[in-house]
Design an enzyme around this catalytic site. Structure first.
Site, mmCIF file in Angstrom:
data_model
loop_
_atom_site.group_PDB
_atom_site.id
_atom_site.type_symbol
_atom_site.label_atom_id
_atom_site.label_comp_id
_atom_site.label_asym_id
_atom_site.label_seq_id
_atom_site.Cartn_x
_atom_site.Cartn_y
_atom_site.Cartn_z
ATOM 1 N N CYS A 1 0.822 -1.211 0.000
ATOM 2 C CA CYS A 1 0.000 0.000 0.000
ATOM 3 C C CYS A 1 0.861 1.268 0.000
ATOM 4 C CB CYS A 1 -0.970 -0.048 1.175
ATOM 5 S SG CYS A 1 -2.319 1.142 1.062
ATOM 6 N N LEU A 2 0.812 2.092 1.039
ATOM 7 C CA LEU A 2 1.659 3.280 1.089
ATOM 8 C C LEU A 2 3.130 2.887 1.058
ATOM 9 C CD1 LEU A 2 1.821 6.383 1.391
ATOM 10 C CD2 LEU A 2 1.922 6.041 3.863
ATOM 11 N N HIS B 1 -3.485 -5.188 0.085
ATOM 12 C CA HIS B 1 -3.308 -5.634 1.467
ATOM 13 C C HIS B 1 -3.309 -7.159 1.549
ATOM 14 C CE1 HIS B 1 -4.109 -1.785 3.819
ATOM 15 N NE2 HIS B 1 -4.314 -1.439 2.553
ATOM 16 N N GLU C 1 -2.631 -9.021 4.060
ATOM 17 C CA GLU C 1 -3.171 -9.501 5.339
ATOM 18 C C GLU C 1 -4.694 -9.484 5.326
ATOM 19 O OE1 GLU C 1 -4.247 -5.460 5.727
ATOM 20 O OE2 GLU C 1 -2.394 -6.326 4.977
#
Length: 386
Positions: free
Chosen positions: A273-274, A357, A359
């Site tokens: 992500c970021l 993501h 997770e």
């Protein structure tokens, strides 16, 4: 109580307020997930944003003590078509309405979320004001227009931890963890056996299930603040460095990018992500703002290295520009909805990242294999002992 949602372009919706009696501003975005509203609300990546759920009925299974992805609600507000007043789950400890009330966060229901989502898709995400107080429409519009824009906004520094710490949560196989579904033969349980690897996790707004996932694969995790220097990370002598998700624009994080450049080539690095966007910047690329971002649990991504398509959980408003990456970087994943970059890796160094993501609390778990890949990369790059 009555509530108003006003956008900066002057569009207004009136509905029924729930949660806290408050007034908030932020970027209005929409999430296409059918479940997982508690994980969404507590995801630090939603800091600075007011979240619209596209699924029409929200709140029917309540909230509980296990599913929070952080220690508090980070979303500025919540927008739903219909709020369930009935909680039907043996896991529930409170209703969604009471949960938001305790967190001091307002919500609005009984509005046409379809019209709101179409408006955002056509015109892009924009600043909004959600008020459950006594503000007039004109006042709410003015406050939306005065809210900070997401471009150039450093939110990661605001949500990051302040001091390093060891992740000691012994619920490494907690509800939603990939270890329940994916860990190799169910053998990994970092809370009950000696860790195989030491991972330093940069906190740009991380989720607890990321830490559970890494621990469940047999790792000890040290979490460090967003602006931890490369020298301090090196002193921790990790086997690998993990870059978390987080909110806001990556480009203002120039100090973080400078630290990552110093770590490149010294340790295996895995970013999401970021963290993926920051890695793209550190490798010489650039990022840009998406029209309305990717938010939800059903985004199709193609792994160009295998041809496999996976359904992914995503939450981001910026992306790495494909044409900005240097020749030593390979694009490994693309979004099948808009062909944006969803993954990259360095051709010579043990560095890779994905925009989504893996997770994915509460799911899907198609991308959980990426934690296995991180283990393999750390194993392959572990210093040989005599």
């Amino acid at each position: 109580m009555e509530a108003i949602l006003a956008l900066e372009d002057g569009r207004v919706w009136r509905g029924r307020g729930f949660g806290a009696r408050a007034e908030v501003v932020g970027e209005v975005v929409f999430n296409t997930a059918m479940t997982g509203y508690q994980e969404i609300l507590t995801d630090p990546s939603y800091s600075g944003q007011i979240v619209t759920m596209t699924y029409p009925l929200i709140g029917n299974y309540g909230t509980n003590h296990e599913d929070a992805e952080s220690d508090r609600v980070f979303a500025e507000g919540l927008i739903v078509r219909e709020l369930s007043r009935t909680v039907s789950s043996w896991r529930a400890s409170s209703s969604l309405e009471d949960y938001l009330l305790a967190a001091g966060v307002p919500g609005i229901s009984d509005i046409d979320t379809r019209s709101l989502v179409r408006h955002i898709r056509e015109r892009g995400s924009m600043r909004g004001c959600l008020t459950t107080g006594q503000s007039s429409e004109a006042t709410a519009i003015a406050r939306a227009r005065n809210a900070p824009t997401m471009i150039g906004l450093d939110l990661a520094s605001r949500v990051s931890c302040r001091e390093p710490y060891e992740w000691t949560d012994d619920q490494s196989s907690a509800y939603g963890s990939p270890s329940l579904l994916h860990a190799r033969g169910g053998a990994h349980n970092g809370a009950k056996s000696k860790p195989r690897f030491h991972v330093v996790a940069y906190d740009f707004g991380l989720k607890h299930n990321s830490l559970r996932s890494i621990v469940s694969m047999g790792c000890r995790v040290t979490v460090v603040p967003a602006h931890t220097s490369a020298a301090d990370v090196t002193d921790l002598n990790p086997d690998g460095v993990w870059l978390s998700n987080g909110p806001g624009d990556p480009e203002p994080l120039t100090g973080v990018v400078a630290n990552l450049r110093k770590l490149i080539g010294r340790f295996p690095i895995f970013g999401i992500c970021l963290g993926h966007q920051l890695m793209g910047l550190a490798l010489g690329g650039r990022t840009y703002k998406l029209p309305f971002g990717h938010h939800g649990g059903n985004h199709p991504v193609k792994d160009l290295t295998t041809g496999r398509v996976e359904i992914t959980a995503q939450n981001h408003g910026f992306a790495v520009a494909a044409d900005s990456l240097p020749a030593e970087c390979e694009i490994t994943h693309i979004n099948l909805n808009d062909n944006t970059v969803e993954g990259l890796r360095h051709r010579a160094l043990p560095i890779y990242s994905v925009q989504y993501h893996p997770e994915a609390g509460p799911g899907p778990h198609d991308a959980a294999y990426l934690f296995d890949r991180f283990l393999d990369v750390m194993e392959q790059n572990r210093p040989q002992t005599a």
